[in-house]
Design an enzyme around this catalytic site. Structure first.
Site, short mmCIF file in Angstrom:
data_model
loop_
_atom_site.label_atom_id
_atom_site.label_comp_id
_atom_site.label_asym_id
_atom_site.label_seq_id
_atom_site.Cartn_x
_atom_site.Cartn_y
_atom_site.Cartn_z
N ARG A 78 -65.26 -40.83 -21.44
CA ARG A 78 -63.78 -40.83 -21.38
C ARG A 78 -63.22 -39.41 -21.37
O ARG A 78 -62.26 -39.12 -20.67
CB ARG A 78 -63.21 -41.67 -22.53
CG ARG A 78 -63.42 -43.13 -22.28
CD ARG A 78 -63.05 -44.06 -23.42
NE ARG A 78 -63.22 -45.44 -22.97
CZ ARG A 78 -63.04 -46.52 -23.73
NH1 ARG A 78 -62.65 -46.39 -24.98
NH2 ARG A 78 -63.22 -47.73 -23.22
N TYR A 101 -61.29 -46.45 -14.37
CA TYR A 101 -62.66 -46.62 -14.88
C TYR A 101 -62.87 -46.02 -16.28
O TYR A 101 -62.02 -45.33 -16.78
CB TYR A 101 -63.72 -46.22 -13.86
CG TYR A 101 -63.84 -44.80 -13.35
CD1 TYR A 101 -63.17 -43.73 -13.90
CD2 TYR A 101 -64.69 -44.57 -12.28
CE1 TYR A 101 -63.36 -42.46 -13.39
CE2 TYR A 101 -64.88 -43.30 -11.76
CZ TYR A 101 -64.21 -42.25 -12.33
OH TYR A 101 -64.39 -41.00 -11.83
N GLU A 102 -63.99 -46.39 -16.87
CA GLU A 102 -64.27 -46.09 -18.29
C GLU A 102 -63.20 -46.65 -19.21
O GLU A 102 -62.87 -46.06 -20.24
CB GLU A 102 -64.43 -44.57 -18.51
CG GLU A 102 -65.40 -43.86 -17.62
CD GLU A 102 -66.83 -44.42 -17.65
OE1 GLU A 102 -67.14 -45.21 -18.55
OE2 GLU A 102 -67.61 -44.06 -16.74
N GLY A 103 -62.69 -47.83 -18.89
CA GLY A 103 -61.62 -48.44 -19.69
C GLY A 103 -60.28 -48.10 -19.08
O GLY A 103 -59.88 -46.93 -19.09
N GLN A 130 -57.03 -48.10 -23.05
CA GLN A 130 -56.95 -46.90 -23.91
C GLN A 130 -55.79 -47.00 -24.88
O GLN A 130 -55.89 -46.61 -26.04
CB GLN A 130 -56.77 -45.62 -23.06
CG GLN A 130 -57.85 -45.39 -22.01
CD GLN A 130 -59.24 -45.28 -22.58
OE1 GLN A 130 -59.44 -44.67 -23.63
NE2 GLN A 130 -60.21 -45.89 -21.92
#
Lengths: 595, 595
Positions: free
Chosen positions: B297, B441-443, B448
């Site tokens: 992140r 992406y990555e959440g 978040q």
């Protein structure tokens, strides 16, 4: 591939429940005979044409783009030409054109609804016809009788299409710098030489002829924007009866590779002693072009409204289908492995933002195009004048506020899809890429904001703003004391006062420092856009409240969306009031090297 | 083609003038010997490598993309492999890795600056190495001694690269739904079968081996997210000495066509009884993956920071060069046909927004990575614990606030170019397309925001928030009574109070209605992001004020940017405080069919 169902129910709601257009049209002799059945038939056939004929071309057009061969021949994507001729044969181009030139004489508002649907189905495809209607309006207003005779009926039918050739590589916003030259010929025509860039649909084989409206300088032209003249430069030179003849020396030199609208050919056009004919007065080209610009700017708003609606529909349906996680309240569909993502508050925030902006935009363009119908067809000159003034005031809002909101809508709709939104296959990312141009062309949104604050508001000491403000006040007064409307009326009235105050503050500061206008313009346009939407959403809430007793869930949803708009989107104005008040100093103290 | 000059001056300002990193590092035994000359040498060589080796690949990568042949062989764009080996040979992969595994042991903060530069030059290229460092961290924390021996030094050197294989077509955010199965083999390995999608750099020939970290279910796994285990699945199976052997049954089934980052191969990976080795405990895969997630992140924030900087630089230089119109104050360069567009207040608004967000983002990641260095290397356990808590709090802000702001920055930078911004040739539209994935992406950024408000703030009754708040308060108290700082300190202190208040309000409402968290989360993250930036901009203003006497224009510009931030960007918080207070009802009353 994305799907699209034309939002006919919402169109009818705005037209009939909110704006009561049938009463309006009964007051206009040209439209007095119009009935709801005719409107419905046009809407339904338009909806069918959009979904069945145009929509399937959109993805293909994006994927395959256009090609240019060595002879300057541009080939648009497969299927584009066939659909264009179905469009012409069905009579869509002529819908709102004057009957004396072969048009069907229907209201601009109705024509505009059809355009919304066709844009939703494929902006890149519709752009091939795109500026033809604007060219028609320009020649109708400024062309000679002979020019009208040769060109108008062919533009009305769509057999010929039109372009606007303004931009050159060194100038777009500042057309006063343009260099294309027009030398008079002995036969009354001119020879034009120069290079134009970013010409949408500049070259293609969809229509039988392309009528370029070109800005150029005569030999005796004063420098700057007062030395620009407007010319008709046809691809094939027609004779006096409109039969096309020899190929003119205006050719595509290249086509641009670009972020979106790949299906449309954006051309560099080389004029090499191309023959052209002066439209209107010498050196008055910019003014003549202005007629075209207003309708072109409305058209850009419509492009984005279409893209916002289709993106929203797909995001909404995805959110109802996609199972992921559980509602914070506990499982809503315990028999399934997860709940659909529409249960999540933040997914709803994204969807409702899309919905509120899109439906607000539709209400705005319906109101705006109703003003166009009044301006064109109302028997009372005072009504015509009022509508013209409102129109002038609203056009930059239509162009910039709708396209900015649509870009946000298209991005939120993509976001609802998560990673799938970024993948070409789902079609959501194309909407974002296509929508991006609408914030730029036909005058960037920054230019629209300067036009609104500088020319439309400050230049006439707020007269047009007050005219719009009086519509707001009338509505507020009519609804005052009705408790069910207080949640809308109170913030609307408050915003009206805020706008009056901030406008006066800007005017005072601008009198001392001319940079204050440009420092305030973009946030000011956002505030005015919200004033307009808040007024329209309050009117929509009123119409929905009046129909709630029917039990029709459409009205319940409309009312909930109005409440969402007031709760979640209107507060943006608080930010802009603060930023405007901070003044120009925060922007101007840094010097160019300091960036 | 866009140019890029690494912003070394600004990096040094943040590191030395604002954060005084040399004092920090002197307190950490692992870095006590570090000198400014070493830092400068790394920065300067990184800047050269970014501009000269990586940058020229970015446009090529976007244009040509990747190809996949019938045997599952992926070919990245031309030149990518050669640059990768220059990168490996120069030792860039190992910069901040532990010396016992072949790393250079330099601070994370410094490594991160290099990553910022390399991302600015080409996000798609750097992504081939992208998750390798995260894989290294994951195995360092959770791998067995044997796994460390086989894998770590190769990942450190970059001879081997890493991926994260999480997402499946039916689940991304909700990994509890994943279906890939791992059956135990007699030799202690497992056989993994399933299909993973959206795997960045899933297959390519840049590195000698690809180490996939794969989430899958063991046969006895509980349902949901407590039944997920983590496996190493190498492309080529290494022996105990790390020599690569047979090709494993994990292959690219297809590569995605997508909006941006065309140069990176986003793969569908098919596992067909692929051999894998369990990392850490059975069913504890998500927790083990979390180590990787934090650094991933941070890495995404860095991707966007790089894109924002390069886009800003090009927009700034275009605005200084492009002649169009005249200043509202009258001609500034009367000898030229028009003034450069940087004279216009609204162009300055766009540029300063880019500048303030980008420099604010750089200050944030420098502060965040300094906490990483303290967490890893500070001798005092209390300091390590504090830094870990701050890090946990800040990671969702780094990921979501920086990527959202960068998308706005990239769009504004494109807008400065007008129509040219939409044309591929200028490279500005690629930045927008590339930056779009970073919000997903990555959440997703929505996730978040839930992580920040739900897990990081409400879950520990605001302890981490208060820890950050005390840093703000300390600074406010230290600067109180200094008139030159009042313009920053007063609004900063006010925002600190607003945050405490709104957090308490949300907590109270959430206790009654769990939907209140999701209804508030995204605007809440925006407010916290501004609290962090306002604190950092006030610190930067302080550092600039302290150096103003030098006459160096850098400090004047920095101070002007701080003022712009406070005047123009911070007021966004006023909007979000209002929308949060409107509560969940505006989102939840509409039913799923009502959209």
């Amino acid at each position: 591939m994305p799907h699209y169902t034309a939002p006919l129910r919402d169109m009818r709601f705005v037209m009939h429940d909110v704006l009561d257009v049938m009463s309006e049209y009964r007051a206009m002799p040209a439209h007095a005979g119009l009935d709801v059945e005719t409107i419905d038939a046009v809407l339904e056939e338009g909806a069918r044409f959009a979904s069945q004929v145009i929509l399937p071309l959109n993805v293909v057009g994006d994927r395959d783009g256009c090609t240019l061969d060595g002879d300057g021949v541009v080939t648009p994507p497969k299927g584009f030409k066939e659909a264009y001729w179905q469009f012409v044969e069905a009579g869509w181009p002529s819908l709102s054109c004057a009957t004396e030139h072969g048009g069907q004489g229907l209201p601009v508002l109705l024509n505009n609804r059809v355009y919304e649907m066709f844009n939703a189905a494929s902006q890149a495809w519709l752009m091939y016809f795109g500026l033809t209607h604007s060219a028609y309006e320009c020649l109708l207003a400024h062309g000679s009788d002979e020019q009208k005779k040769i060109y108008l009926s062919k533009l009305v039918s769509g057999h010929w299409s039109g372009t606007m050739c303004l931009t050159e590589s060194h100038c777009g916003t500042d057309l006063g710098l343009l260099k294309t030259r027009a030398e008079p010929n002995s036969d009354g025509s001119h020879s034009l030489t120069g290079t134009k860039i970013f010409i949408s649909s500049g070259e293609h084989d969809l229509s039988e002829n392309i009528i370029h409206l070109v800005l150029a300088r005569l030999p005796d032209a004063p420098v700057g924007s007062r030395g620009i003249s407007l010319f008709i430069v046809p691809k094939f030179i027609p004779d006096a009866d409109g039969n096309t003849g020899e190929r003119n020396a205006i050719k595509a030199g290249s086509i641009e590779h670009k972020m979106g609208i790949h299906g449309n050919a954006t051309c560099v056009m080389n004029l090499d002693s191309a023959r052209g004919w002066l439209v209107g007065e010498p050196h008055k080209g910019l003014a003549a072009m202005f007629v075209m610009m207003n309708s072109a700017r409305l058209g850009v708003g419509m492009q984005s409204l279409g893209l916002a609606e289709v993106a929203y529909q797909n995001a909404r349906d995805y959110a109802r289908d996609r199972l992921q996680g559980r509602s914070p309240r506990g499982p809503q569909q315990p028999d399934k492995p997860a709940d659909p993502i529409v249960v999540h508050p933040d997914v709803r925030r994204m969807l409702l933002t899309c919905k509120a902006y899109t439906e607000g935009g539709r209400a705005l363009v319906c109101f705006t195009t109703l003003q166009m119908d009044r301006e064109l067809s109302h028997p009372d000159p005072a009504v015509r004048a009022q509508s013209e003034a409102l129109l002038t005031f609203l056009i930059p809002v239509v162009k910039a506020f709708i396209t900015d909101n649509a870009f946000e809508t298209n991005n939120l709709a993509l976001q609802v899809f998560g990673g799938h939104g970024f993948i070409t296959e789902w079609g959501m990312e194309q909407f974002v890429r296509d929508a991006r141009i609408n914030m730029i062309y036909e005058g960037t949104n920054g230019i629209q904001a300067l036009d609104l604050l500088g020319r439309k508001v400050l230049h006439d000491q707020g007269a047009k703003l007050r005219m719009f403000g009086s519509l707001v006040r009338e509505f507020v007064q009519a609804q005052a004391g009705k408790p069910e409307m207080a949640e809308f009326i109170n913030p609307l009235a408050k915003l009206g006062e805020d706008v009056a105050k901030i406008t006066a503050e800007i005017a005072t500061k601008a009198a001392v420092d001319p940079d204050e206008v440009g420092a305030a313009s973009v946030p000011y346009l956002r505030i005015i856009g919200h004033l307009v939407y808040a007024w329209l959403w309050a009117r929509m809430a009123r119409a929905a409240l009046d129909q709630l007793h029917t039990g029709d869930p459409f009205y319940k949803s409309k009312l909930a969306t109005a409440r969402f708009y007031y709760a979640r989107l209107l507060p943006e104005t608080a930010m802009h009031l603060q930023t405007i008040r901070s003044g120009a100093a925060a922007l101007m103290t840094i010097d160019a090297e300091g960036f």
